[in-house]
Design a protein around this motif. Structure first.
Motif, short mmCIF file in Angstrom:
data_model
loop_
_atom_site.label_atom_id
_atom_site.label_comp_id
_atom_site.label_asym_id
_atom_site.label_seq_id
_atom_site.Cartn_x
_atom_site.Cartn_y
_atom_site.Cartn_z
N ASP A 179 7.23 -11.19 6.16
CA ASP A 179 8.25 -10.14 6.21
C ASP A 179 7.53 -8.80 6.23
O ASP A 179 6.40 -8.68 5.73
CB ASP A 179 9.15 -10.24 4.97
N ILE A 180 8.18 -7.78 6.80
CA ILE A 180 7.58 -6.44 6.87
C ILE A 180 8.61 -5.40 6.46
O ILE A 180 9.74 -5.41 6.96
CB ILE A 180 7.08 -6.12 8.29
N LYS A 181 8.20 -4.50 5.55
CA LYS A 181 9.02 -3.35 5.16
C LYS A 181 8.13 -2.12 5.13
O LYS A 181 7.02 -2.15 4.59
CB LYS A 181 9.68 -3.57 3.80
N SER A 182 8.63 -1.00 5.71
CA SER A 182 7.81 0.20 5.80
C SER A 182 8.67 1.44 5.69
O SER A 182 9.78 1.49 6.22
CB SER A 182 7.07 0.22 7.15
N ILE A 183 8.14 2.45 4.98
CA ILE A 183 8.73 3.78 4.92
C ILE A 183 7.70 4.77 5.46
O ILE A 183 6.56 4.79 4.99
CB ILE A 183 9.12 4.17 3.48
N SER A 225 4.63 -1.11 3.04
CA SER A 225 3.83 0.11 3.14
C SER A 225 4.72 1.34 2.99
O SER A 225 5.82 1.38 3.53
CB SER A 225 3.13 0.15 4.50
N ILE A 226 4.21 2.32 2.25
CA ILE A 226 4.84 3.63 2.16
C ILE A 226 3.82 4.65 2.65
O ILE A 226 2.70 4.72 2.13
CB ILE A 226 5.26 3.94 0.72
N THR A 240 0.83 -1.20 0.00
CA THR A 240 0.00 0.00 0.00
C THR A 240 0.87 1.26 0.00
O THR A 240 1.95 1.27 0.59
CB THR A 240 -0.97 0.03 1.20
N ILE A 241 0.38 2.29 -0.68
CA ILE A 241 1.00 3.61 -0.68
C ILE A 241 -0.04 4.60 -0.16
O ILE A 241 -1.16 4.66 -0.66
CB ILE A 241 1.46 4.02 -2.09
N ASN A 242 0.32 5.37 0.86
CA ASN A 242 -0.60 6.32 1.50
C ASN A 242 -1.82 5.62 2.10
O ASN A 242 -2.95 6.10 1.99
CB ASN A 242 -1.05 7.40 0.50
#
Length: 211
Positions: free
Chosen positions: A74-78, A59-60, A40-42
């Motif tokens: 796995d989890i990646k977030s900005i 997620s961004i 997802t973005i925003n």
């Protein structure tokens, strides 16, 4: 590590562009199984209780929350915080730029937890790899366990002095080292209470004993 994280998350931005939900959140209701990555973005990614996500969460500009007794790969977030609830498991790693990470009671991360500009809080939780941070405090509470090391990286090329604080309370344990790698511009303070342990060495950091 910081360059590695930026490369990983930059690649994530490119990958999610075509497949991501944009300006919308993703909610998975409790007791569901999902066999794909979620992007997802925003928007936020909210996973309910007793879920199995056979894929990664990316997620961004949005938060990621995992309910109780759920599993993800796995989890990646900005630009968003990550919260993992009681008895849930991340099979691989948690990587966050500009956001805090919280693991609640009996939550497990199978590999590493990485942050740039975000705190890490483990409350009776386990990280089976290392904890890496650039400019983020680390809190281990209520018998939390890091099987690897806690590594603090400095921001190269900056003259501004920074302070990173690491707290071990309530019978928490770090089985490896606490290591201030290339952190000449960073003051690292490690607060250790009488019931907690660091089994390895404290390197390039100041150890403060608490009664």
């Amino acid at each position: 590590m910081m360059k590695y994280l930026i490369l990983v998350l930059s690649a994530m931005v490119l990958m999610v562009g075509c497949e991501a939900e944009v300006n919308e959140s993703i909610t998975i209701e409790s007791n569901r199984n999902v066999d794909k990555d979620l992007y997802t973005i925003n928007g936020d990614i909210i996973i309910g209780d007793h879920c199995v996500i056979n894929g990664a969460l990316k997620s961004i500009n949005g938060r990621i929350e995992i309910g109780r007794e759920s599993k993800v790969e796995d989890i990646k977030s900005i630009n968003g915080q990550v919260k993992i609830s009681e008895n849930s498991k991340v099979a691989e790693s948690v990587t966050v730029i500009n956001g805090a990470v919280t693991l609640k009671a009996n939550a497990v991360v199978g590999q590493d937890v990485n942050t740039v500009n975000g705190s890490i809080r483990l409350v009776r939780a386990r990280v089976l790899g290392d904890v890496f941070t650039v400019n983020g405090d680390v809190f281990l509470e209520d018998k939390a366990l890091v099987v690897g090391s806690i590594v603090v990286k400095g921001k190269t090329g900056e003259d501004e002095k920074r302070k990173v604080e690491i707290f071990l309370n309530d019978s928490s344990v770090v089985e490896g080292n606490i290591d201030g790698q290339k952190a000449e511009n960073t003051q690292i303070l490690v607060y250790l209470d009488g019931s907690s342990q660091i089994k390895g060495d404290v390197i390039n950091a100041e150890l403060v004993y608490k009664k």
